[in-house]
Design an enzyme around this catalytic site. Structure first.
Site, PDB file in Angstrom:
ATOM      1  N   MET A 293       0.838  -1.192   0.000  1.00 25.35           N
ATOM      2  CA  MET A 293       0.000   0.000   0.000  1.00 25.35           C
ATOM      3  C   MET A 293       0.877   1.248   0.000  1.00 25.35           C
ATOM      4  O   MET A 293       1.772   1.384   0.829  1.00 25.35           O
ATOM      5  CB  MET A 293      -0.933  -0.003   1.213  1.00 25.35           C
ATOM      6  CG  MET A 293      -1.792   1.240   1.354  1.00 25.35           C
ATOM      7  SD  MET A 293      -2.836   1.499  -0.091  1.00 25.35           S
ATOM      8  CE  MET A 293      -2.985   3.294  -0.038  1.00 25.35           C
ATOM      9  N   GLU A 328       4.976   0.645  -6.124  1.00 22.48           N
ATOM     10  CA  GLU A 328       4.504   1.470  -5.008  1.00 22.48           C
ATOM     11  C   GLU A 328       5.200   2.833  -4.977  1.00 22.48           C
ATOM     12  O   GLU A 328       4.580   3.846  -4.618  1.00 22.48           O
ATOM     13  CB  GLU A 328       4.727   0.737  -3.673  1.00 22.48           C
ATOM     14  CG  GLU A 328       4.005  -0.603  -3.564  1.00 22.48           C
ATOM     15  CD  GLU A 328       2.514  -0.511  -3.767  1.00 22.48           C
ATOM     16  OE1 GLU A 328       1.927   0.553  -3.484  1.00 22.48           O
ATOM     17  OE2 GLU A 328       1.916  -1.495  -4.226  1.00 22.48           O
ATOM     18  N   GLU A 350      -3.483   2.936 -10.498  1.00 23.34           N
ATOM     19  CA  GLU A 350      -2.956   1.570 -10.565  1.00 23.34           C
ATOM     20  C   GLU A 350      -2.421   1.186 -11.939  1.00 23.34           C
ATOM     21  O   GLU A 350      -1.402   0.510 -12.047  1.00 23.34           O
ATOM     22  CB  GLU A 350      -4.032   0.576 -10.115  1.00 23.34           C
ATOM     23  CG  GLU A 350      -4.515   0.790  -8.688  1.00 23.34           C
ATOM     24  CD  GLU A 350      -3.407   0.674  -7.647  1.00 23.34           C
ATOM     25  OE1 GLU A 350      -2.297   0.230  -7.987  1.00 23.34           O
ATOM     26  OE2 GLU A 350      -3.652   1.019  -6.486  1.00 23.34           O
TER      27      GLU A 350
END
Length: 884
Positions: A293, A328, A350
């Site tokens: 994340m 990330e 994304e």
């Protein structure tokens, strides 16, 4: 591939009329969401006191508000929080002023009088719970390195809509604000958040840690991690970079720390805006969720996605870590510095991070063949690395959706993290970069970042920036790929006089009467032996001129385009003859397209296997893994069929020569990918019941038990899986003991994955039972069930177990996986009655937000049922003529 499109710039404005795009540039007022736009938070000051013994916390916050027009109430988000006190501008609000809407996850504070425009201050007291699954603030149990002692730590996971579980907030991406966090934790704990520590002092019951305020950002990007942690650190320019892990494991982040510095420098240059925070932490979590994340300044990873043990980790693990880091870290700009306005544009986060991560990884590690291998299906339990082919398979179905999809509710947002968002988004961006040219594309991205930094954006903002840089109306070509579902197939038909007619139509699988769609396709093609050329296909048909009748023609050069190609018989025959002259990228593309045509009932399975048999002998990993994936799919599909044994013999005959060339042991000067391919072949041949491979795995496992160093880390996952598949109770128990003993999350995964491969129903049920225990982190425990469904050959046992224990399993699953968990367990069935069973189960047991995942799973079951019937007779005819 930028050189393939040089002449298109002059033609582009002539070819494309101006059309209205479906979306406007970012406007705060026009952004979807439930929250009123009249009140905007600008600054939060939040203080949290955690009680990890009782799994609860208490908190207080002060929020500075900018009221833009008069209001009589304040509306914000909270869920599973009890509001204990509230005041506005120093005036206490009575409890009667508070209204809670649990379904909409809103709290409303009614005001006695009209609140005038200007600056105001809201103060709230609240309490909440610490969850066992990765939602909001959660806890993780783990074994400490060295001592093996049971420990606990805390972490947060707020994307998509779970910051509201940690503190009341305006929890929609467009409501950017500055956040200043203060936490109270035990004295021996290290606390980490987005920003560096401002101050730290001991108080009764622990210590109070105050962090600096963040830049303006979306609420879901906050992070808080605390526990008995170690770290290693260095600097990259002005940025402090750290890897943080549980005690005794930080040094395993050395490879990640070095990669972080390399990637950070690359992105600082590429984006044209330096990383803006003073520090960047890479944080390893031993549980809570299964991926990573992009919290700004404090990225969290499932432990095996960040830590690499040079003595015990595989080369595949090192590659995966680099790819996930690159993904990330790309988010720190594309997602954090600039954030999509609403979840319908999640692909901006994304899809871009997937493309940028692959580009960066390939730049620094060309030996890994990143783009080629990313075309192939990967481990479905990993959120990052979803394959292009897997995405295209889903995009061919009736249950697909556009890249830019409508998201009406927060629950739907959690289902948006799928193959289309990640991989189709990535594939389209790669194709668009090839069309515009790398330098022009980068310049457009720099314009976009500079214009939208510390703010939000829509897809149109990106197209506008790329259009300005390229002087081309990018939105025109992009619309078909992002605003409508599916993708095209280009049919190739040779005609007299050196003409080749190209016809595009929508490519579908198991989708009757699909709506007719067209695309503007940047085609590349090559007459074998000549330089590649390009064509922008803007209508249903087009003509290539002067193509020699006796020369092979290959479309979609190197497979960079997101479309299929269907050749007529003369063109296909010429391609088969020319295979030795084609590069591996084009051979993999032909294999992928051929298999897709078989799935779509546009060609018999003989088309695919004729191609496989004519391929030149090689140990190219992408080519061989494409074949392995197809053989594995068929092998699973034929479970229980009498024809399976004959097929397995044929499949072994295709794979064994490559394994015999590689051998069990590494050779001097073999390519970096050889270790990965060797492991893939061992796993595949074991599944195909190759007696020599099974015996070789058992022999090596026995030696490993006596001396772990005897088995190379690259081979351990495959060897353990084969041993587990054919395990008796004694072997199963040994694997289980090893899994219980190790404190390495990677090793633990290897052992428990092997337990999930067991084909003995009695042993399988023992494996499934582990999912209800605390042996594994919550996320990994629940993954055991779909692994059993996929790898054991007994999806029925896994489904019956899940049905009986769903109330215990679902609370362990993070928000991103909860809607798809139950439906995913049935996707390995090929009995159409199971589709009806799933629909009935969903109607009675699953929330409405699961409906898209239920539809996808039902469609997959129906496809497999039809395909199995069709494939069985075709395989019998093809394999029957072989002398095996």
């Amino acid at each position: 591939m930028r050189a393939l499109f040089p002449f298109l710039a002059a033609l582009f404005f002539v070819i494309f009329p101006v059309t209205v795009t479906a979306e406007k540039p970012f406007s705060f007022e026009d952004t979807p969401g439930k929250l009123p736009k009249e009140v905007v938070p600008t600054d939060y000051s939040v203080r949290i006191i955690s009680n990890s013994d009782a799994f609860t916390f208490t908190g207080a916050e002060t929020v500075k508000l900018n009221v833009r027009s008069p209001v009589h109430q304040l509306v914000l988000n909270a869920v599973e929080l009890e509001i204990t006190e509230a005041s506005l501008d120093g005036q206490v609000l009575p409890k009667s002023a508070l209204k809670i809407d649990k379904e909409k996850e809103l709290i409303t504070l009614a005001l006695n009088s009209e609140l005038s425009p200007g600056d105001h201050t809201l103060v709230l007291g609240f309490s909440g719970k610490i969850n066992q699954q990765g939602q909001g603030l959660f806890y993780m149990r783990y074994q400490e390195q060295g001592s093996g002692a049971q420990k606990i730590m805390l972490g947060t996971q707020f994307e998509a809509t779970d910051a509201r579980r940690f503190f009341p907030c305006w929890d929609e991406p467009a409501f950017r604000a500055r956040f200043q966090l203060t936490v109270v934790v035990p004295k021996n704990w290290l606390a980490v958040s987005n920003m560096p520590v401002d101050s730290e002092k001991e108080i009764d019951g622990g210590k109070e840690v105050r962090f600096s305020a963040t830049p303006t950002m979306s609420s879901y990007l906050n992070v808080f991690v605390a526990g008995e942690l170690d770290l290693i650190q260095s600097r990259s320019g002005p940025t402090q970079i750290r890897v943080i892990a549980t005690k005794g494991k930080a040094e395993l982040g050395r490879s990640a720390l070095e990669a972080t510095a390399q990637i950070l420098q690359y992105y600082n240059d590429y984006f044209g805006v330096p990383y803006p925070l003073p520090k960047l932490d890479q944080i390893a979590l031993p549980g809570g969720f299964g991926g990573a994340m992009e919290n700004w300044g404090g990225i969290t990873y499932y432990e095996s996605g960040l830590l690499f043990d040079p003595k015990n980790s595989s080369a595949e693990t090192k590659q995966n870590i680099y790819e996930v880091l690159a993904h990330e870290m790309a988010h720190q700009w594309f997602g954090d510095l600039v954030t999509m306005a609403w979840w319908d544009n999640l692909w901006l986060n994304e899809g871009f991070a997937s493309w940028m991560g692959s580009k960066c990884t390939a730049h620094f590690n060309p030996q890994w063949e990143v783009w080629l291998r990313r075309n192939l299906p990967r481990d479905p339990t990993r959120r990052v690395g979803i394959a292009k082919e897997q995405a295209m398979e889903g995009d061919a179905r009736s249950t697909t959706h556009p890249i830019h999809q409508r998201i009406a509710t927060e629950a739907e947002a959690n289902s948006a993290f799928d193959d289309i968002t990640y991989k189709k988004g990535e594939s389209f961006l790669r194709m668009l970069e090839s069309f515009l040219g790398e330098d022009v594309f980068r310049d457009g991205i720099r314009r976009y970042i500079a214009a939208r930094k510390y703010s939000n954006s829509t897809t149109t903002d990106l197209w506008n920036a790329l259009s300005e840089a390229s002087k081309k109306p990018v939105a025109e070509i992009a619309a078909g790929w992002t605003e409508q579902p599916g993708f095209p197939v280009v049919k190739v038909k040779r005609e007299a006089g050196g003409k080749v007619r190209l016809t595009q139509e929508r490519f579908t699988v198991n989708f009757k009467n699909a709506p007719v769609l067209e695309w503007k396709i940047p085609l590349t093609y090559s007459v074998i032996g000549q330089a590649p050329a390009s064509l922008l296909m803007t209508s249903k048909t087009d003509i290539l001129q002067n193509i020699p009748a006796d020369r092979a023609l290959k479309l979609n050069v190197k497979g960079a385009g997101s479309y299929r190609v269907e050749y007529d018989e003369p063109s296909w025959s010429l391609l088969l003859e020319a295979l030795p002259k084609l590069g591996v990228e084009d051979r993999v593309n032909l294999l992928s397209d051929a298999w897709a045509l078989v799935q779509a009932d546009r060609a018999p399975v003989s088309l695919y296997f004729e191609l496989v048999e004519k391929l030149p002998a090689s140990t190219e990993i992408a080519e061989r893994e494409q074949i392995i994936n197809v053989l594995d799919f068929i092998n699973v599909l034929l479970a229980g069929n009498p024809e399976r044994g004959e097929f397995q013999r044929y499949a072994r005959s295709l794979l064994r020569p490559t394994f015999d060339t590689l051998g069990w042991e590494p050779k001097a000067h073999e390519p970096a990918t050889a270790a990965n391919l060797r492991a893939s072949l061992i796993s595949a041949l074991g599944d195909l019941n190759n007696a020599e491979i099974v015996a070789g795995c058992r022999e090596r496992f026995a030696k490993y038990l006596a001396n772990p160093a005897s088995l190379a880390p690259d081979l351990r996952p495959a060897v353990f899986a084969v041993v587990g598949s054919y395990a008796d109770e004694k072997t199963w128990t040994k694997l289980h003991e090893l899994g219980l003993k190790t404190t390495s999350i990677e090793e633990k995964q290897n052992y428990y994955n092997a337990l999930a491969c067991a084909t003995d129903p009695k042993l399988l049920k023992k494996t499934l039972g582990i999912a209800l225990t605390d042996e594994l982190p919550t996320s990994r425990a629940t993954f055991l069930v779909p692994r059993v469904a996929r790898d054991s050959g007994h999806p029925d046992i896994a489904w019956e177990f899940a049905k009986a224990n769903m109330k215990a399993l679902l609370p362990k699953i993070d928000a991103a996986g909860v809607n798809r968990y139950a439906p995913s367990l049935l996707t390995f069935f090929s009995d159409e009655a199971r589709a009806d069973e799933l629909k009935t189960y969903a109607k009675n047991n699953l929330p409405p937000a699961s409906a898209p995942e239920v539809a996808k799973a039902a469609d997959e079951i129906q496809f497999r049922a039809e395909f199995k019937k069709r494939l069985t007779s075709q395989l019998n005819a093809w394999v029957g003529q072989k002398d095996l």
